[in-house]
Design a protein around this motif. Structure first.
Motif, short mmCIF file in Angstrom:
data_model
loop_
_atom_site.label_atom_id
_atom_site.label_comp_id
_atom_site.label_asym_id
_atom_site.label_seq_id
_atom_site.Cartn_x
_atom_site.Cartn_y
_atom_site.Cartn_z
N SER A 350 -60.54 -107.49 63.28
CA SER A 350 -59.98 -108.53 62.42
C SER A 350 -60.28 -108.24 60.95
CB SER A 350 -60.56 -109.90 62.79
OG SER A 350 -60.36 -110.19 64.16
N GLY A 355 -52.33 -109.68 55.48
CA GLY A 355 -51.53 -109.97 56.67
C GLY A 355 -50.25 -109.15 56.74
N ILE A 356 -49.50 -109.33 57.81
CA ILE A 356 -48.27 -108.57 58.07
C ILE A 356 -47.12 -109.55 58.26
CG2 ILE A 356 -47.14 -106.96 59.67
CD1 ILE A 356 -49.92 -105.92 60.40
N LEU A 361 -43.97 -107.41 62.84
CA LEU A 361 -44.93 -107.40 63.96
C LEU A 361 -44.39 -106.71 65.22
CD1 LEU A 361 -46.59 -110.93 63.66
CD2 LEU A 361 -47.55 -108.71 63.04
N ILE A 402 -51.05 -107.60 68.65
CA ILE A 402 -51.39 -107.89 67.27
C ILE A 402 -51.06 -109.34 66.94
CG2 ILE A 402 -49.15 -107.03 66.47
CD1 ILE A 402 -50.52 -106.14 63.88
N SER A 404 -51.00 -111.82 63.37
CA SER A 404 -51.14 -111.76 61.92
C SER A 404 -50.37 -112.91 61.27
CB SER A 404 -50.63 -110.42 61.38
OG SER A 404 -50.86 -110.31 60.00
N THR A 410 -55.17 -110.11 59.65
CA THR A 410 -54.58 -109.47 60.83
C THR A 410 -55.67 -109.23 61.87
OG1 THR A 410 -52.93 -108.36 59.45
CG2 THR A 410 -53.30 -107.45 61.65
#
Length: 419
Positions: A350, A355-356, A361, A402, A404, A410
């Motif tokens: 983490s 972030g994404i 994603l 994943i 995020s 993330t």
């Protein structure tokens, strides 16, 4: 002469009676024909008309012969279905009007909508104008030996390699039946598309560093005598950086190729997972590129043992921690935690970085996929790291996903078998 009217009346009644009997016989004959049942068995009484009797007997023989032909054809089709039912290739037989006479289990597996297609028109289950044209070409004798045809099933493309030929019908009809053998090549088409994309991506990724190296090397070769030392050193550093990137790309390609081979070379041994995480994190914390980031670990009280390949698991840590360092600003906290769920180990990587985006994603584990392409190249990323991570985890019998949120960080979640 008084008996003459009586005689005429009797003759008229007799004629009417015979006509009524004949009409009843004809009605019975019509009903029997429509129901395809035996007409006037020998034990039944006659219609008292030789013409009607002869007609009834002829029709009865015709119906019996027709029923025998139908039974024989049904038996032969059933025998064919038994013979062809276990074939891996899909088999389809159509009559002259495109009604399905036979469809084996392999066809039902490819086209689920074709399960109840017997004695229905083929268009009901197989939606392809190209296939209907191919049917006509086979009947006309102008079809190619094999033809690739695309079918649309529930908004999904299914590619079929079809082979068609005419066969002699078993029901005595003059029109030939049409037999098709259908081979599902959807998987090959997908692999071919993946191969083309892979070759295109590799060519593109190799072209950039090679072009840079070639350009700067040619400039140095032509002007190195007159070039200032500082500029020459700058050119050499650029060449070295792109050569390193090219080397990393080739190494990742070779790694991915080995992981996807029939013998990926997974060497398992008993690993103290908590100790492995602690030592790996300590090594990574000391790297020059990791300075300015905050690292933390969370481990269970009792350290679990698992049969893992420590070298390949080390690649997973390098890629995930390396990405966290490359794509988050200084001061970001990077946390690795280990949890134990029933029969599984759960590793979480983490960070509280940027972030994404949600749109990216589903694609982060694809080869050469980059969220920020320009920045990835500046940091030396090859776009293959997460694909390698996914393959290594799958080789261990685990999975990776994943989570995020933009602006909140993330988390990569890995599950591995505990035994």
């Amino acid at each position: 002469m008084t008996w003459l009217p009586v005689l005429l009346s009797l003759l008229l009644l007799l004629a009417v009676f015979r006509i009524v009997r004949m009409e009843l016989a004809l009605r019975r004959l019509k009903t029997a024909i429509e129901a395809r049942k035996p007409v006037l068995p020998e034990s039944e009484h006659r219609s008292q008309s030789r013409v009607v009797d002869a007609l009834c007997l002829s029709i009865r023989r015709l119906l019996e012969e027709s029923q025998e032909l139908r039974q024989r054809a049904s038996g032969q089709l059933a025998q064919l279905e038994t013979t062809l039912g276990n074939l891996q290739e899909a088999v389809l037989i159509l009559d002259e009007h495109n009604y399905v006479l036979l469809a084996n289990r392999a066809l039902h597996a490819i086209f689920p909508e074709a399960r109840d297609v017997l004695r229905q028109r083929v268009e009901r289950a197989l939606h392809s104008n190209e296939f209907l044209s191919y049917i006509d070409e086979v009947r006309a004798g102008s079809a190619s030996p094999q033809q690739e045809i695309e079918f649309l099933v529930s908004s999904k493309s299914i590619w079929i390699e079809a082979t068609g030929s005419l066969v002699q019908p078993t029901d005595g009809s003059s029109e030939a039946w049409t037999l098709f053998v259908l081979h599902d090549i959807s998987r090959q088409k997908q692999l071919e598309a993946v191969r083309k994309d892979f070759v295109a991506n590799v060519s593109h990724e190799l072209r950039t560093p090679l072009s840079v190296i070639k350009g700067y090397a040619e400039t140095l070769a032509d002007s190195h005598r007159d070039m200032p030392a500082e500029e020459r050193e700058q050119f050499l550093k650029i060449i070295q950086r792109h050569a390193d990137r090219l080397h990393s790309l080739l190494e990742d390609l070779l790694t991915l190729s080995r992981l996807e081979s029939a013998q990926p070379g997974l060497h398992r041994e008993s690993v103290d997972v908590s100790a492995f995480i602690s030592s790996t994190m300590e090594e990574f914390r000391r790297r020059p590129d990791a300075l300015g980031h905050e690292f933390g670990i969370e481990l269970p009280p009792a350290s679990p043992q698992a049969m893992l390949d420590p070298l390949k698991l080390g690649q997973v840590f390098d890629n995930l921690l390396g990405n966290a360092v490359k794509y988050t600003p200084k001061g970001t906290r990077i946390l690795v935690s280990l949890g134990i769920v029933p029969d599984k180990l759960e590793l979480r990587f983490s960070d509280n970085g940027p972030g994404i985006p949600a749109a990216d994603l589903p694609h982060v584990f694809e080869r050469f996929y980059r969220i920020d392409k320009s920045r990835s190249r500046d940091t030396g990323g090859t776009g293959l790291g997460l694909s390698i991570v996914k393959h290594i985890i799958q080789l261990h019998g685990g999975s990776i996903r994943i989570e995020s949120t933009l602006g909140q960080g993330t988390t990569f979640i890995i599950t591995l078998p505990a035994s």
